[in-house]
Design a protein around this motif. Structure first.
Motif, mmCIF file in Angstrom:
data_model
loop_
_atom_site.group_PDB
_atom_site.id
_atom_site.type_symbol
_atom_site.label_atom_id
_atom_site.label_comp_id
_atom_site.label_asym_id
_atom_site.label_seq_id
_atom_site.Cartn_x
_atom_site.Cartn_y
_atom_site.Cartn_z
ATOM 1 N N ALA A 1 0.846 -1.187 0.000
ATOM 2 C CA ALA A 1 0.000 0.000 0.000
ATOM 3 C C ALA A 1 0.878 1.233 0.000
ATOM 4 N N VAL A 2 0.275 2.364 -0.376
ATOM 5 C CA VAL A 2 0.946 3.660 -0.341
ATOM 6 C C VAL A 2 0.133 4.583 0.561
ATOM 7 N N GLU B 1 -3.841 9.267 -11.460
ATOM 8 C CA GLU B 1 -4.727 10.347 -11.023
ATOM 9 C C GLU B 1 -5.965 9.828 -10.308
ATOM 10 N N ASN B 2 -6.413 8.630 -10.649
ATOM 11 C CA ASN B 2 -7.610 8.088 -10.018
ATOM 12 C C ASN B 2 -7.292 7.288 -8.751
ATOM 13 N N ASP B 3 -6.123 7.588 -8.149
ATOM 14 C CA ASP B 3 -5.711 6.949 -6.887
ATOM 15 C C ASP B 3 -5.574 5.438 -7.015
ATOM 16 N N ARG B 4 -5.111 5.007 -8.174
ATOM 17 C CA ARG B 4 -4.756 3.608 -8.345
ATOM 18 C C ARG B 4 -3.259 3.509 -8.591
ATOM 19 N N LEU B 5 -2.722 2.326 -8.340
ATOM 20 C CA LEU B 5 -1.311 2.095 -8.567
ATOM 21 C C LEU B 5 -1.101 1.387 -9.892
ATOM 22 N N ASP B 6 -0.191 1.917 -10.690
ATOM 23 C CA ASP B 6 0.229 1.244 -11.913
ATOM 24 C C ASP B 6 1.569 0.582 -11.624
ATOM 25 N N VAL B 7 1.624 -0.745 -11.670
ATOM 26 C CA VAL B 7 2.831 -1.500 -11.331
ATOM 27 C C VAL B 7 3.217 -2.356 -12.529
ATOM 28 N N GLN B 8 4.450 -2.177 -13.011
ATOM 29 C CA GLN B 8 4.918 -2.902 -14.184
ATOM 30 C C GLN B 8 6.244 -3.588 -13.875
ATOM 31 N N PRO B 9 6.422 -4.853 -14.281
ATOM 32 C CA PRO B 9 7.715 -5.525 -14.085
ATOM 33 C C PRO B 9 8.757 -4.988 -15.055
ATOM 34 N N ALA C 1 13.355 10.724 -9.914
ATOM 35 C CA ALA C 1 13.086 12.157 -10.025
ATOM 36 C C ALA C 1 11.724 12.449 -10.658
ATOM 37 N N ASN C 2 11.222 11.545 -11.499
ATOM 38 C CA ASN C 2 9.947 11.797 -12.170
ATOM 39 C C ASN C 2 8.735 11.384 -11.334
ATOM 40 N N GLY C 3 8.963 10.948 -10.101
ATOM 41 C CA GLY C 3 7.867 10.548 -9.228
ATOM 42 C C GLY C 3 7.607 9.058 -9.186
ATOM 43 N N ASP C 4 8.141 8.303 -10.150
ATOM 44 C CA ASP C 4 8.007 6.849 -10.109
ATOM 45 C C ASP C 4 8.901 6.272 -9.008
ATOM 46 N N VAL C 5 8.654 5.021 -8.658
ATOM 47 C CA VAL C 5 9.529 4.314 -7.727
ATOM 48 C C VAL C 5 9.940 2.988 -8.348
ATOM 49 N N LEU C 6 11.136 2.520 -7.981
ATOM 50 C CA LEU C 6 11.582 1.173 -8.317
ATOM 51 C C LEU C 6 11.458 0.319 -7.076
ATOM 52 N N LEU C 7 10.893 -0.856 -7.224
ATOM 53 C CA LEU C 7 10.708 -1.777 -6.111
ATOM 54 C C LEU C 7 11.455 -3.067 -6.398
ATOM 55 N N SER C 8 12.151 -3.563 -5.400
ATOM 56 C CA SER C 8 12.860 -4.833 -5.508
ATOM 57 C C SER C 8 11.999 -5.889 -4.834
ATOM 58 N N VAL D 1 -4.735 6.219 2.275
ATOM 59 C CA VAL D 1 -4.146 4.931 1.920
ATOM 60 C C VAL D 1 -4.619 4.490 0.539
ATOM 61 N N ILE D 2 -3.674 4.112 -0.325
ATOM 62 C CA ILE D 2 -3.967 3.512 -1.614
ATOM 63 C C ILE D 2 -3.420 2.091 -1.598
ATOM 64 N N HIS D 3 -4.252 1.114 -1.913
ATOM 65 C CA HIS D 3 -3.820 -0.283 -1.908
ATOM 66 C C HIS D 3 -3.488 -0.749 -3.323
ATOM 67 N N ASN D 4 -2.509 -1.638 -3.403
ATOM 68 C CA ASN D 4 -2.255 -2.337 -4.656
ATOM 69 C C ASN D 4 -3.060 -3.631 -4.630
ATOM 70 N N LEU D 5 -4.083 -3.714 -5.445
ATOM 71 C CA LEU D 5 -4.955 -4.888 -5.464
ATOM 72 C C LEU D 5 -4.829 -5.688 -6.750
ATOM 73 N N ASP D 6 -3.835 -5.382 -7.559
ATOM 74 C CA ASP D 6 -3.615 -6.090 -8.817
ATOM 75 C C ASP D 6 -3.021 -7.458 -8.521
ATOM 76 N N SER D 7 -3.757 -8.495 -8.836
ATOM 77 C CA SER D 7 -3.311 -9.848 -8.496
ATOM 78 C C SER D 7 -2.034 -10.242 -9.236
ATOM 79 N N THR D 8 -1.700 -9.508 -10.317
ATOM 80 C CA THR D 8 -0.474 -9.837 -11.049
ATOM 81 C C THR D 8 0.758 -9.216 -10.401
ATOM 82 N N SER D 9 0.574 -8.387 -9.386
ATOM 83 C CA SER D 9 1.705 -7.660 -8.791
ATOM 84 C C SER D 9 1.754 -7.832 -7.281
#
Length: 290
Positions: free
Chosen positions: A210-211, A256-264, A237-244, A218-226
């Motif tokens: 969550a963020v 903008e719609n308070d959802r998380l976009d998560v890409q491998p 610097a552009n506001g994105d984050v890298l996650l290990s 609180v914003i939750h990551n509910l994407d079952s693929t992530s």
């Protein structure tokens, strides 16, 4: 460290003046100077180092699982002083089991002791004020993340008791629960976290993550693929984050719609389970590939 007897888990990476890199491993400290390309491995004979933080420009503080907190002089490359628990003395560490270290803007050090309490000290004074946060609601205190907010105040994420606001002053350490960030609103038992450049707090559990935005939304990551929980993260610097994560690198952003976009970005076939990573001031990513 690859190809040496010290090729093992890396616990923490810190830099000094953006020229020196200090890496805490499970068996050694590794020092690297970027300009001269010099490097040195300093073996650690004390078992189970856990965490690393600067005390000042020449002293590192290293916390151990069962051997308290030690000062390490980066000039002489020696351990010079040990902080530990002395029964009957209230101004010592409450336990020799150190879990987490964080230095605030005022030079004070926050220390968490596994399952015991949280302490605050100016290490040069060698006196620790300790708070034991046990109530009918909180039977076990097990913090996983400390983030300094201002002088003497930290935002504390706990393993199973949500988020607490902790303040230290000359009189005592006090703790206030943040009701909108109680355990029922967060994703399972918290394990890791960090703050990005926009002051969002990224929290990971063993289920998902969550963020928490400024204002405690609180914003939750509910994407079952992530649903891989992450071990560490860095803010770009552009506001994105890298996650290990456990099996891949992830790139995440808040939409903008308070959802998380998560890409491998990389799969486990490209890089095997990074444990920790650090982004230096020149934009270089340092990581431990186990």
């Amino acid at each position: 460290l690859k190809g040496t007897e010290y090729n093992d888990i890396i616990r923490k990476i810190v830099t000094r003046h953006n020229e020196e890199v200090w890496v805490l491993g499970n068996k050694a400290l590794y020092w690297f100077q970027k300009n001269s390309q010099k490097e040195k491995i300093i073996p650690i004979d004390i078992p189970d180092p856990i965490c690393l933080e600067w005390m000042n420009d020449s002293i590192l503080l290293i916390g151990f699982l069962e051997n308290g907190l030690w000062e390490f002089n980066t000039k002489s490359l020696q351990f010079t002083f040990q902080y530990n628990n002395h029964q009957g003395y209230n101004l010592t560490l409450p336990s020799n089991s150190i879990q987490y270290l964080n230095r605030d803007r005022d030079g004070g050090i926050w220390v968490t002791n596994r399952g015991v309490g949280i302490s605050y000290a100016y290490p040069q004074k060698k006196k620790f004020e300790t708070f034991f946060p046990y109530t009918n609601r909180m039977k076990v205190f097990d913090p996983v993340l400390l983030i300094p907010l201002d002088q003497n105040t930290v935002w504390c994420a706990t393993y199973n008791n949500g988020i607490q606001l902790i303040h230290a002053d000359d009189a005592a350490i006090t703790m206030t629960s943040i009701e909108e960030l109680s355990a029922e609103y967060l994703p399972g038992q918290l394990a890791h976290g960090f703050r990005d450049r926009r002051n969002n707090i990224w929290l990971s559990s063993f289920l998902t993550f969550a963020v928490v935005e400024p204002g405690n939304k609180v914003i939750h990551n509910l994407d079952s693929t992530s649903k891989d929980f992450f071990y560490s993260g860095v803010s770009l610097a552009n506001g994105d984050v890298l996650l290990s994560s456990q099996s891949k690198f992830l790139r995440a952003r808040i939409l903008e719609n308070d959802r998380l976009d998560v890409q491998p970005l990389m799969s486990s076939s490209d890089l095997s389970s990074p444990f920790s990573m650090y982004l230096d001031q020149q934009g270089r990513l340092w990581l431990n590939d186990n």
